[in-house]
Design an enzyme around this catalytic site. Structure first.
Site, PDB file in Angstrom:
ATOM      1  N   ASP A 103       8.402 -44.300  28.106  1.00 55.65           N
ATOM      2  CA  ASP A 103       8.539 -45.539  28.127  1.00 55.65           C
ATOM      3  C   ASP A 103       8.666 -46.264  29.675  1.00 55.65           C
ATOM      4  O   ASP A 103       9.056 -45.548  30.608  1.00 55.65           O
ATOM      5  CB  ASP A 103      10.478 -44.662  28.189  1.00 55.65           C
ATOM      6  N   HIS A 112       4.601 -40.287  24.263  1.00 53.92           N
ATOM      7  CA  HIS A 112       6.000 -41.794  23.851  1.00 53.92           C
ATOM      8  C   HIS A 112       5.828 -42.226  25.531  1.00 53.92           C
ATOM      9  O   HIS A 112       6.160 -41.229  26.613  1.00 53.92           O
ATOM     10  CB  HIS A 112       7.109 -40.952  23.095  1.00 53.92           C
ATOM     11  N   MET A 171      11.121 -51.273  27.198  1.00 51.45           N
ATOM     12  CA  MET A 171      11.680 -52.013  27.544  1.00 51.45           C
ATOM     13  C   MET A 171      12.594 -52.588  29.088  1.00 51.45           C
ATOM     14  O   MET A 171      12.641 -52.611  30.016  1.00 51.45           O
ATOM     15  CB  MET A 171      13.300 -50.739  28.213  1.00 51.45           C
ATOM     16  N   MET A 181      10.769 -49.051  31.669  1.00 54.85           N
ATOM     17  CA  MET A 181      11.749 -49.529  32.021  1.00 54.85           C
ATOM     18  C   MET A 181      12.072 -50.506  33.513  1.00 54.85           C
ATOM     19  O   MET A 181      11.270 -49.756  33.856  1.00 54.85           O
ATOM     20  CB  MET A 181      12.867 -48.089  32.087  1.00 54.85           C
ATOM     21  N   SER A 230       8.124 -37.895  24.238  1.00 59.50           N
ATOM     22  CA  SER A 230       9.140 -38.466  25.771  1.00 59.50           C
ATOM     23  C   SER A 230       8.402 -38.330  27.086  1.00 59.50           C
ATOM     24  O   SER A 230       9.058 -37.367  26.737  1.00 59.50           O
ATOM     25  CB  SER A 230      10.291 -39.281  25.554  1.00 59.50           C
ATOM     26  N   ASP A 271      13.891 -42.705  17.625  1.00 63.76           N
ATOM     27  CA  ASP A 271      13.733 -42.264  19.174  1.00 63.76           C
ATOM     28  C   ASP A 271      15.361 -41.989  19.779  1.00 63.76           C
ATOM     29  O   ASP A 271      15.969 -43.154  20.086  1.00 63.76           O
ATOM     30  CB  ASP A 271      12.810 -43.518  20.119  1.00 63.76           C
ATOM     31  N   HIS A 282       6.794 -47.803  24.735  1.00 67.81           N
ATOM     32  CA  HIS A 282       7.925 -48.269  24.256  1.00 67.81           C
ATOM     33  C   HIS A 282       8.173 -49.352  25.741  1.00 67.81           C
ATOM     34  O   HIS A 282       8.698 -48.863  26.603  1.00 67.81           O
ATOM     35  CB  HIS A 282       8.885 -46.964  24.154  1.00 67.81           C
ATOM     36  N   MET A 336      16.685 -47.228  18.157  1.00 66.13           N
ATOM     37  CA  MET A 336      17.136 -45.968  18.476  1.00 66.13           C
ATOM     38  C   MET A 336      18.174 -45.446  18.166  1.00 66.13           C
ATOM     39  O   MET A 336      19.115 -45.828  17.770  1.00 66.13           O
ATOM     40  CB  MET A 336      17.555 -46.998  19.894  1.00 66.13           C
TER      41      MET A 336
HETATM   42  C1  DX5 Z   1      14.992 -43.750  25.968  1.00 62.44           C
HETATM   43  C2  DX5 Z   1      13.977 -43.525  25.427  1.00 62.44           C
HETATM   44  C3  DX5 Z   1      13.771 -42.068  25.246  1.00 62.44           C
HETATM   45  C4  DX5 Z   1      14.247 -41.059  25.511  1.00 62.44           C
HETATM   46  C5  DX5 Z   1      14.006 -40.319  24.884  1.00 62.44           C
HETATM   47  O1  DX5 Z   1      15.911 -44.580  26.657  1.00 62.44           O
HETATM   48  O2  DX5 Z   1      12.921 -45.192  24.844  1.00 62.44           O
HETATM   49  O3  DX5 Z   1      12.212 -42.661  24.835  1.00 62.44           O
HETATM   50  O4  DX5 Z   1      13.145 -40.819  26.439  1.00 62.44           O
HETATM   51  O5  DX5 Z   1      14.221 -38.915  25.831  1.00 62.44           O
HETATM   52  P1  DX5 Z   1      15.847 -37.958  24.664  1.00 62.44           P
HETATM   53  O6  DX5 Z   1      14.784 -37.271  23.675  1.00 62.44           O
HETATM   54  O7  DX5 Z   1      16.364 -36.448  25.567  1.00 62.44           O
HETATM   55  O8  DX5 Z   1      16.200 -38.685  23.871  1.00 62.44           O
HETATM   56 ZN    ZN Z   2      11.438 -44.448  23.879  1.00 62.73          ZN
END
Ligand code: DX5
Ligand code: ZN
Length: 213
Positions: free
Chosen positions: A33, A31, A66, A35, A6, A173, A64, A135
């Site tokens: 993220d 990956h 969110m 948000m 990520s 994840d 991903h 998750m």
């Molecule tokens: C959380 C994200 C993950 C996160 C994972 O909302 O979707 O992808 O970055 O990070 P680690 O591996 O540090 O939990």
């Molecule tokens: Zn993620």
């Protein structure tokens, strides 16, 4: 087991260096993220930054979402040609329609389940999906602890999807590291996302290899 580091745990002042480093270290996917500060209490990156990542990544992107307005974000990111776009079932009134839209844009659709959301909630969508993302932390931040109940949940989901659509992959994840990877492998998980474990490790290559079991 495939590994998707990520980028959330990368150094954003040295993003190109870090994206190239994980790709050179042998990751399978990158990956991303996304948000929006509404669905989750954090705000990350949009298509401008992700297009820079796409230019230096030599591995496919796994986006991903969110966010609250999934369709808007799917349209924003589709031109970057990610391999997967995943969206949260908790935030989508018309998931079947959105899956079809993502596929029509030439992208593999995936659905994400928060820690409290049961696999049964997507039973009638499994047929349409390329991947389901479970998750193993509450979405919003990297560096959280792995929630153990994802193990029985992945077991249940694996049984369900093997009956309906065995080609559909399971991704997990959050909080993934060398201590829980074997358990994930044993219950049929295909891809893991790992942020802090990969980026804090002294060798990204060693970290990624330790998860590719
Ligand atoms: C959380 C994200 C993950 C996160 C994972 O909302 O979707 O992808 O970055 O990070 P680690 O591996 O540090 O939990
Ligand atoms: Zn993620």
């Amino acid at each position: 087991m495939k590994v998707a580091p990520s980028v959330l745990s990368a150094d954003f002042g040295n993003l190109q260096r870090d994206v190239e480093a994980i790709c050179d270290a042998g990751c399978d996917l990158v990956h991303i993220d996304v948000m929006d500060g509404h669905f989750v209490p954090n705000l990350t990156i949009g298509p401008v930054v992700v297009s820079s990542i796409a230019k230096c990544a030599t591995k496919p992107l796994d986006i991903h979402l969110m966010v609250q307005n999934n369709t808007f974000f799917v349209e924003l990111f589709a031109p970057l040609k990610p391999k997967y776009i995943s969206f949260h079932i908790e935030e989508e009134k018309h998931p079947h329609r959105l899956i079809q839209k993502i596929r029509s844009l030439g992208i593999k659709p995936a659905i994400v389940l928060n820690p409290h959301t049961p696999p049964e909630s997507i039973e009638y969508l499994i047929q349409e999906l390329d991947m389901i993302l479970l998750m193993s932390v509450n979405p919003g931040f990297g560096g959280q602890s792995f929630i153990d109940s994802v193990i029985p949940k992945a077991t249940k989901l694996n049984e369900m999807k093997n009956k309906i659509n065995p080609k559909c992959l399971i991704e997990v994840d959050g909080g993934v590291n060398d201590k829980n990877i074997q358990q994930l492998k044993d219950v049929g998980v295909d891809i893991v996302v790992a942020g802090s474990y990969v980026f804090k490790h002294k060798s990204k290559e060693e970290a990624i290899k330790s998860l590719q079991i």
